[in-house]
Design a protein around this motif. Structure first.
Motif, PDB file in Angstrom:
ATOM      1  N   ALA A 179      37.795  96.151  56.718  1.00  0.00           N
ATOM      2  CA  ALA A 179      38.224  95.866  58.090  1.00  0.00           C
ATOM      3  C   ALA A 179      37.072  96.274  58.990  1.00  0.00           C
ATOM      4  N   GLY A 180      36.764  95.458  60.002  1.00  0.00           N
ATOM      5  CA  GLY A 180      35.632  95.829  60.839  1.00  0.00           C
ATOM      6  C   GLY A 180      35.364  94.860  61.965  1.00  0.00           C
ATOM      7  N   LYS A 214      44.984  96.017  62.145  1.00  0.00           N
ATOM      8  CA  LYS A 214      45.270  94.619  61.791  1.00  0.00           C
ATOM      9  C   LYS A 214      44.231  93.673  62.380  1.00  0.00           C
ATOM     10  N   LEU A 215      43.829  93.935  63.619  1.00  0.00           N
ATOM     11  CA  LEU A 215      42.807  93.098  64.250  1.00  0.00           C
ATOM     12  C   LEU A 215      41.486  93.180  63.489  1.00  0.00           C
ATOM     13  N   LEU A 216      41.104  94.375  63.108  1.00  0.00           N
ATOM     14  CA  LEU A 216      39.849  94.563  62.383  1.00  0.00           C
ATOM     15  C   LEU A 216      39.896  93.912  61.001  1.00  0.00           C
ATOM     16  N   TYR A 248      35.562  99.875  58.088  1.00  0.00           N
ATOM     17  CA  TYR A 248      36.018 100.885  57.139  1.00  0.00           C
ATOM     18  C   TYR A 248      36.661 100.196  55.945  1.00  0.00           C
ATOM     19  N   PHE A 249      36.827 100.944  54.856  1.00  0.00           N
ATOM     20  CA  PHE A 249      37.386 100.390  53.604  1.00  0.00           C
ATOM     21  C   PHE A 249      37.688 101.548  52.653  1.00  0.00           C
ATOM     22  N   PRO A 250      38.565 101.316  51.650  1.00  0.00           N
ATOM     23  CA  PRO A 250      39.467 100.176  51.472  1.00  0.00           C
ATOM     24  C   PRO A 250      40.504 100.133  52.610  1.00  0.00           C
ATOM     25  N   TYR A 251      40.923  98.955  52.960  1.00  0.00           N
ATOM     26  CA  TYR A 251      41.777  98.769  54.134  1.00  0.00           C
ATOM     27  C   TYR A 251      43.092  99.548  54.042  1.00  0.00           C
ATOM     28  N   LYS A 252      43.744  99.504  52.897  1.00  0.00           N
ATOM     29  CA  LYS A 252      45.073 100.127  52.775  1.00  0.00           C
ATOM     30  C   LYS A 252      44.988 101.629  52.530  1.00  0.00           C
ATOM     31  N   LEU A 265      31.736 102.780  57.767  1.00  0.00           N
ATOM     32  CA  LEU A 265      30.329 102.398  57.623  1.00  0.00           C
ATOM     33  C   LEU A 265      29.859 101.585  58.813  1.00  0.00           C
ATOM     34  N   VAL A 266      28.693 101.927  59.327  1.00  0.00           N
ATOM     35  CA  VAL A 266      28.033 101.152  60.387  1.00  0.00           C
ATOM     36  C   VAL A 266      26.642 100.791  59.906  1.00  0.00           C
TER      37      VAL A 266
END
Length: 584
Positions: free
Chosen positions: A518-519, A494-496, A543-547, A553-554
């Motif tokens: 999210a990241g 959730k924070l990301l 990262y993705f998709p979030y759900k 990915l970096v």
């Protein structure tokens, strides 16, 4: 008197002949393939003196992507011509009609040839299957259509796959019990080096014909096909890379002018590398003498605010993240007024989204008071400081590492720093002595996306024999050690995500992308200066998709000025590219 002399000369002659006979036996029978300290193959050298040949395949194993596409080489259907054609009357006109190459050009190529060649090499004319059949049906001696192996001019993921070279001394040192030619290609970096023992050639595939002293055919004009005739070799190393995605990732890194840095893309489901780009690229003119051979994605880097993810995990578990608690983000870590990033009073969630240094400096000091090893423990739980590349027992090799060049990460170097509150505060924002590899950071994001399950990162899924059967399998394996709880993972997720959805979040640029991201961003001071200006490492990791997480990915740009070298556009273009690739 004369009898003694005669007897003496007889003994000398017998001794000399005996020595010559022993030497002859040594050369002809005992050391035919490993003669002298240079391990010269006398059989091969003698054959070379009376033959000319065209190597079709050097016999070294191949690297494939996850879909079976060759990465370092390609097989091309080509027209092969032998130089003895200049001494016979051959139907160049028919060959011209089939290939589309003018008749006079074909004859000129043969006239200038001293050995067999693929027409057009190093950029040979590629034939269709129909053209190959038509040419071979002509049955013209010295004219063949074959499939030949060529090295690609541009090798994808070159630092990850690695380079090869000839080194007679290293051949002896690395394989003292094997009878190998001095000219055997050895892996000198990357996967070429770590998988070298599996890739060694059993022999070359080639077309051969015998010649006399003038280069003319010795036994008529018969050409022989020579092959090791081993159905199992050369092997194929099936990497986890996707060649299509890898090439597009390299294009995007260069488009955004990343001179030093790159990206890592991990498939979250099986925790394997889909793409890895490192810059600077390998210098083709001097491949071994430049920094380009180093894979920056496997080397520890100063990571900046990305490390706040670790502090957040520890704070959650130690109940330091109460919703009502406010942090004074108008001040710097040292208590002085924050001019550039004056955010006022922020709670824990907003502090993470806006990357408030004051918040995470204070939290790091509180955690240090509770336990000086707290930050290191959580960095280990999120796989930042341990080696994350696949390792295990393979055949007779114990603790085989797919990525032997990978660095460990770290939080503190000394116990003195570990117990210093100010050092802890600086470490809490990813400065001071904190280091991690981009690969480990990508794995941290994948770990969080999976709910805290730590896994080794694979670059290779298996080694296959030539006939397609599996020789060695590299299964998905868990990383040993403690990990974060599913609850802590959920909170971090959730924070990301809020980093992107918060109107003031440092990842708000990604909110309209087709995949929900999210990241965490990061800008680290490196302590290096150019023209009096501080250089920075710029990161975005997510990262993705979030759900339904699929990719971690970096993207990182190293040693760039504060006002340039951002990675947000690169990260966004990668997300867009992957979405389009998935929905083609």
């Amino acid at each position: 008197m004369w009898k003694r002399r005669a007897l003496g000369w007889l003994l000398i002659c017998i001794t000399g002949l005996t020595l010559l006979l022993v030497r002859l036996i040594q050369i002809q029978l005992m050391e035919t393939e490993t003669f002298s300290k240079h391990n010269i193959n006398l059989l091969e050298e003698s054959v070379k003196q009376r033959t000319q040949e065209l190597v079709i395949d050097n016999g070294r194993g191949n690297f494939l992507d996850r879909n079976g596409v060759m990465l370092t080489h390609k097989k091309v259907s080509v027209l092969v011509l032998f130089p003895f054609l200049k001494k016979i009357d051959w139907d160049a006109k028919k060959v011209s009609e089939i290939t589309g190459v003018p008749e006079n050009i074909l004859k000129m190529a043969v006239e200038g040839a001293k050995k067999p060649f693929a027409y057009g090499d190093p950029q040979p004319v590629e034939l269709t299957t129909a053209q190959m059949e038509q040419i071979n049906q002509l049955n013209i001696p010295g004219v063949f259509a074959i499939e030949k192996k060529f090295e690609r001019s541009q090798i994808p993921a070159e630092q990850l796959i690695g380079l090869t070279g000839e080194n007679p001394e290293e051949v002896k040192k690395r394989y003292p019990d094997k009878e190998l030619s001095e000219k055997t290609l050895l892996g000198v970096s990357g996967l070429e080096e770590s998988f070298d023992e599996f890739l060694l050639p059993e022999g070359k595939s080639k077309l051969v014909y015998h010649v006399d002293g003038s280069g003319g055919p010795l036994f008529g004009i018969n050409v022989k096909y020579v092959d090791p005739a081993n159905p199992f070799y050369p092997v194929n190393v099936r990497t986890t890379l996707d060649k299509n995605i890898q090439q597009k990732a390299e294009e995007l890194v260069d488009k955004h002018q990343i001179k030093k840095g790159g990206l890592v893309l991990i498939n979250i489901e099986d925790n394997s590398i889909l793409a890895m780009v490192s810059r600077p690229a390998v210098n083709k003119k001097d491949p071994y003498g430049t920094a380009g051979i180093t894979n920056k994605m496997l080397k520890q880097q100063i990571m900046g605010s990305v490390f706040k993810t670790v502090v957040a995990a520890a704070a959650i578990d130690h109940n330091l993240d109460t919703p009502m608690r406010q942090f004074d983000c108008s001040k710097k870590i040292n208590g002085k007024p924050e001019v550039k990033y004056n955010y006022g009073m922020l709670d824990f969630s907003n502090s993470f989204a806006r990357s408030c240094n004051r918040t995470f400096g204070e939290l790091a000091k509180e955690l240090q008071k509770k336990d000086p090893f707290s930050l290191e423990d959580y960095a280990e739980k999120l796989s930042l400081t341990s080696l994350v590349g696949w390792q295990g027992d393979v055949y007779h090799t114990s603790d085989f590492k797919q990525l032997p060049d990978e660095d460990n990460g770290r939080v503190f170097v000394s116990d003195e720093a570990r117990k210093d509150a100010n050092m802890a505060a600086m470490s809490g924002i990813g400065q001071n002595e904190v280091r991690a590899t981009p690969l480990a950071v990508a794995n941290m994001m994948a770990t969080i996306a999976r709910g805290g399950k730590k896994k080794m990162v694979r670059a290779v899924s298996k080694i296959e024999y030539k006939n397609g059967t599996t020789m060695v399998d590299f299964p998905v394996k868990e990383l040993k050690g403690e990990t974060i709880s599913p609850y802590t993972s959920m909170r971090l997720q959730k924070l990301l995500r809020e980093v992107v959805t918060n109107p003031n979040g440092t990842g708000r640029w990604f909110k309209d992308l087709p995949y929900e991201v999210a990241g965490k961003s990061g800008t680290a001071e490196t302590g290096k200066y150019v023209n009096g200006k501080q250089l920075h490492n710029k990161w975005f990791a997510g990262y993705f998709p979030y759900k339904t997480p699929k990719y971690a990915l970096v993207a990182v740009n190293l040693d760039v000025a504060d006002y340039e070298g951002g990675v947000n556009l690169l990260f966004a273009d990668m997300v867009q590219m992957l979405y389009e690739n998935d929905h083609e």
